[in-house]
Design a protein around this motif. Structure first.
Motif, PDB file in Angstrom:
ATOM      1  N   SER A  66       0.826  -1.209   0.000  1.00  0.00           N
ATOM      2  CA  SER A  66       0.000   0.000   0.000  1.00  0.00           C
ATOM      3  C   SER A  66       0.859   1.257   0.000  1.00  0.00           C
ATOM      4  O   SER A  66       0.407   2.332  -0.423  1.00  0.00           O
ATOM      5  N   LEU A  67       2.104   1.144   0.465  1.00  0.00           N
ATOM      6  CA  LEU A  67       3.054   2.251   0.402  1.00  0.00           C
ATOM      7  C   LEU A  67       4.003   2.102  -0.776  1.00  0.00           C
ATOM      8  O   LEU A  67       4.264   3.060  -1.510  1.00  0.00           O
ATOM      9  N   THR A 125      10.976   6.575   2.580  1.00  0.00           N
ATOM     10  CA  THR A 125       9.804   5.863   3.084  1.00  0.00           C
ATOM     11  C   THR A 125       9.889   5.749   4.600  1.00  0.00           C
ATOM     12  O   THR A 125      10.977   5.570   5.161  1.00  0.00           O
ATOM     13  N   SER A 127       7.606   3.533   7.009  1.00  0.00           N
ATOM     14  CA  SER A 127       6.503   2.590   7.174  1.00  0.00           C
ATOM     15  C   SER A 127       6.333   2.226   8.636  1.00  0.00           C
ATOM     16  O   SER A 127       7.247   1.665   9.258  1.00  0.00           O
ATOM     17  N   GLU A 128       5.177   2.563   9.198  1.00  0.00           N
ATOM     18  CA  GLU A 128       4.886   2.278  10.608  1.00  0.00           C
ATOM     19  C   GLU A 128       5.986   2.854  11.501  1.00  0.00           C
ATOM     20  O   GLU A 128       6.529   2.165  12.368  1.00  0.00           O
ATOM     21  N   GLY A 154       7.091   9.125   1.558  1.00  0.00           N
ATOM     22  CA  GLY A 154       5.943   8.233   1.685  1.00  0.00           C
ATOM     23  C   GLY A 154       5.802   7.736   3.105  1.00  0.00           C
ATOM     24  O   GLY A 154       6.747   7.171   3.674  1.00  0.00           O
ATOM     25  N   LEU A 156       3.453   5.544   5.895  1.00  0.00           N
ATOM     26  CA  LEU A 156       2.399   4.586   6.215  1.00  0.00           C
ATOM     27  C   LEU A 156       2.204   4.582   7.719  1.00  0.00           C
ATOM     28  O   LEU A 156       3.136   4.316   8.481  1.00  0.00           O
ATOM     29  N   THR A 157       0.999   4.906   8.161  1.00  0.00           N
ATOM     30  CA  THR A 157       0.684   4.911   9.590  1.00  0.00           C
ATOM     31  C   THR A 157      -0.825   4.780   9.747  1.00  0.00           C
ATOM     32  O   THR A 157      -1.590   5.153   8.853  1.00  0.00           O
ATOM     33  N   PHE A 199      -3.170  11.176  -0.853  1.00  0.00           N
ATOM     34  CA  PHE A 199      -3.535  10.051   0.005  1.00  0.00           C
ATOM     35  C   PHE A 199      -3.983   8.888  -0.879  1.00  0.00           C
ATOM     36  O   PHE A 199      -5.176   8.711  -1.140  1.00  0.00           O
ATOM     37  N   ASP A 203      -4.348   4.626   4.842  1.00  0.00           N
ATOM     38  CA  ASP A 203      -3.323   4.857   5.854  1.00  0.00           C
ATOM     39  C   ASP A 203      -2.000   5.310   5.242  1.00  0.00           C
ATOM     40  O   ASP A 203      -0.934   5.138   5.849  1.00  0.00           O
ATOM     41  N   VAL A 204      -2.056   5.884   4.063  1.00  0.00           N
ATOM     42  CA  VAL A 204      -0.844   6.288   3.350  1.00  0.00           C
ATOM     43  C   VAL A 204      -0.935   7.763   2.953  1.00  0.00           C
ATOM     44  O   VAL A 204      -1.946   8.208   2.409  1.00  0.00           O
ATOM     45  N   ILE A 206       1.537  10.629   0.852  1.00  0.00           N
ATOM     46  CA  ILE A 206       2.736  10.874   0.056  1.00  0.00           C
ATOM     47  C   ILE A 206       2.883  12.388  -0.100  1.00  0.00           C
ATOM     48  O   ILE A 206       2.007  13.068  -0.615  1.00  0.00           O
TER      49      ILE A 206
END
Length: 215
Positions: A66-67, A125, A127-128, A154, A156-157, A199, A203-204, A206
């Motif tokens: 997704s990211l 990136t 991610s989390e 990017g 992701l959260t 978006f 949950d992404v 950019i």
């Protein structure tokens, strides 16, 4: 209670569970946990060591995609990136490398090489990662500062749920999560930086650094 992102001094209390209190900023929308509830570095790492970052885990790979996909689709051939908060198994970086991109790693526990934060990148990136930031303004500004003009950050959260749903939101229950963002929070960040924001997923976010940022 002062917001650790925008500095607003009018944050209001929204929830308390058996472990922590949560405060919401009326200006940027960030929800944060006061520092007195933050874990020690050792406790944090013990929690991270339990994560299942296995490329054979279908759910985990769907999350990464997704990211990965929307960032990759925006890149020029040969773009150079940084996977910030790469974790013990840098799966996301491996995905970009397989597509021909050069990717550096940084993680405060598993790849702590500060020299990579002194270079600039076409894409970054996270991610989390951002939900773990104790000082989100400084940490996000640092990432944006090493992003080249025209580059992409990017993120992701888990995005904040609708009003009234926070008390039931599972994402807040991880004690290493101390900052919670909404799309409005990211729009506030984009406006501060004079950046474009998209978006591509629930949950992404950019963020694109403009070649000529708005003053």
């Amino acid at each position: 209670m002062i917001c650790p992102l925008c500095g607003c001094s009018h944050c209001f209390y929204i929830h308390r569970d058996r472990n922590r209190k949560y405060w919401n900023c009326p200006d940027c929308g960030l929800v944060h946990v006061p520092s007195r509830y933050h874990l020690s570095p050792q406790e944090e790492k013990e929690r991270y060591d339990l994560h299942n970052n296995d490329p054979e885990n279908k759910g985990y790979m769907e999350l990464l995609n997704s990211l990965f996909l929307p960032v990759m689709n925006r890149l020029e051939p040969g773009a150079r990136g940084l996977d910030f908060g790469s974790g013990p198994s840098p799966v996301l970086a491996s995905m970009f490398r397989r597509e021909g991109f050069e990717v550096e790693l940084f993680d405060k526990f598993y790849a702590n090489d500060p020299s990579v934060l002194e270079r600039t990148y076409d894409f970054i990136t996270a991610s989390e990662v951002v939900e773990h930031f104790e000082n989100p303004r400084a940490d996000l500004d640092r990432l944006y500062g090493i992003l080249k003009p025209g580059g992409f950050l990017g993120i992701l959260t888990g995005m904040l749920p609708e009003a009234g749903e926070f008390s039931k939101w599972h994402y807040k229950n991880d004690k290493t999560h101390v900052c919670f963002f909404s799309s409005d929070t990211f729009r506030w960040i984009g406006a501060e930086w004079g950046a474009e924001i998209e978006f591509p997923g629930d949950d992404v976010a950019i963020i694109r650094k403009m070649v000529d940022p708005v003053a």
